[in-house]
Design an enzyme around this catalytic site. Sequence first.
Site, short mmCIF file in Angstrom:
data_model
loop_
_atom_site.label_atom_id
_atom_site.label_comp_id
_atom_site.label_asym_id
_atom_site.label_seq_id
_atom_site.Cartn_x
_atom_site.Cartn_y
_atom_site.Cartn_z
N SER A 1 0.85 -1.19 0.00
CA SER A 1 0.00 0.00 0.00
C SER A 1 0.89 1.25 0.00
O SER A 1 1.77 1.38 -0.85
CB SER A 1 -0.93 -0.06 1.22
N ARG B 1 -11.72 6.64 10.20
CA ARG B 1 -11.37 5.23 10.23
C ARG B 1 -12.47 4.36 9.62
O ARG B 1 -12.20 3.37 8.95
CB ARG B 1 -11.11 4.80 11.68
N ASP C 1 -8.95 -6.07 -4.70
CA ASP C 1 -8.54 -4.80 -4.11
C ASP C 1 -9.01 -3.69 -5.04
O ASP C 1 -8.48 -3.51 -6.13
CB ASP C 1 -7.01 -4.80 -3.98
N HIS D 1 -8.26 -4.88 -0.31
CA HIS D 1 -6.94 -4.30 -0.04
C HIS D 1 -6.28 -4.94 1.18
O HIS D 1 -5.06 -5.12 1.21
CB HIS D 1 -7.11 -2.79 0.15
N ASP D 2 -7.08 -5.29 2.18
CA ASP D 2 -6.55 -5.89 3.41
C ASP D 2 -5.78 -7.18 3.17
O ASP D 2 -5.02 -7.61 4.04
CB ASP D 2 -7.69 -6.19 4.39
#
Lengths: 392, 195
Positions: free
Chosen positions: A149, A219, A333, A366-367
């Site tokens: 990332s 967040r 992602d 993405h995680d």
Amino acid sequence: MPLLATPQFQHFSEPLALQSGAVIAGYTLAFETYGTLNAERSNAVVVCHALNASHHVAGVYAGEDKSEGWWDNMIGPGKPVDSNRFFVIGINNLGSCFGSTGPMHENPATGQVYGADFPVVTVEDWVHAQARLLDVLGIAQLAAVLGGSLGGMQALSWALQYPERVRNAVVVASAPNLTAENIAFNEVARRAIVTDPDFHGGNFYRHGVIPKRGLRIARMIGHITYLSDDVMNEKFGRSLRPPDLLAGQAPPSDDPATLLRDYHYSTQDIEFQIESYLRYQGDKFSEYFDANTYLLITRALDYFDPARAFGGNLTRALARATAKFLLVSFTTDWRFAPARSREIVKALLENRRDVSYAEIDAPHGHDAFLLDDARYLGVVGAYFDRIAKELA
Amino acid sequence: MTEKATMQALAALVPQGSRVLDLGCGGGAMLDYLQRERGCSGYGVEIDDANVLACVRRGVNVVQLNLEEGLAIFEDNSFDVVLQIDTLPHLRNAEIMLRETARVGRAGIVAFPNFAHWPNRLSVLRGRMPVTRRLPYQWYDTPNIRVGTFKDFEVLAHKNQLRILDAFGLQEGEVVRWLPNARAGTAVFHFERAV
């Protein structure tokens, strides 16, 4: 016996000129190392961190069982980036809130906490600061630089700013720059923070408050974008709020009328499980993350664009890089989509550089770059095996 | 042994020091060989995870892509040689990929199982689809979505304005130049763009 991690701190009194034109008089970097630097000083690997992480990459702190580093599945003895063979260095970025000099620290020029006065730092600035730490550690050239990332952007930047100091660059779930949509998400997060009444223009420390509401929302937005729709549905679906909030209520019924009554019919309360989860994540984050750091780091993401100085031509921008590259992306992602990694691959191909690219068909969005996927960890492990063999 | 001989026979068509793109490179054995024995450099393209891993292990550059999505990532004439070894039968867009091969490479080398090899003909004459060392699958579970013959490829190459530099059969690693359409299990074509 788990790997034990110990944070270290290095102070630099020589000023650092930043890309913005500002100068930071002196600063401290927090870092951790794992493994041993070999006699040739050739086995060092720098790990660059992403948005909300730090120098604590692997291992645990003595006496704290649950303190695993954020990339502990990737880095450590016998792991894909094997600390028995490599000297791994995790460095906390300048402006962060985890030990390196940042907005929470005192500005020596004013004797006051930096707060909003902390200068804007870029990916390039971070890399310059990291390079100085390597000078102190006596490491002329890295076996590899690795990041996911935002960390992947730093790894790419390393290969551009210090081509002679990087033998391999491993860029995971990253991009050559952010898309407008990505900048938009960052902007919403930043507006949530700066419009929090407790933000006080960034000088909230003086008022003894923290803009927690803004941080929570920032967040929550981030979290949504790091997951895929499929994983969110699988994990939460349309399930109602967690059972503890239903305490004292009868167990779920399959009578349609009763099921409809299980709703609160409130627009304010937590109704669905996903809301509860996001609020929990947001609360947790607002307890430990600094608002000014969040603004700075998302700005660094927005600014990163090595092709900009070359009229948008990424191929020309990457011509300076001489490292060998491994790129990895994940099919689900959508924040750093595979197509973005392929842009980097294409530019490297056009420069005839050594590059390999793995596109991992993983469901997690993405995680995925932080999770266990045998294909992903396997490819990175195989790549580092090759690097280790070339060292021997 | 014959596999190695086949690899060597194909590698002999690749000039020393060439920049090579190997489409459907498998575990990277051919590129590895070309790098070590003929001073070549290049990249493999592969879709299968296990093969990508094998390439990385070998130290062969590999790009994980689905060939059905085209070769847009590669520029015109960016390789001296583009290889398609046993890749063509797996492709839905075989003709497009052949044109792409000719676009990105100054020369192309295509090898594939020759369906007109005599044991296959015999099998079909007996009324059954062949199951051989080169075509080891039953008709209902083969990964090959198309089969073709040595002669068929000549026609396709002509249709796409490819100039054939060399064409021969391979049987047990031996070059077959006399009646290759009937006598060889593998068809090999070395070509370039005619226009």
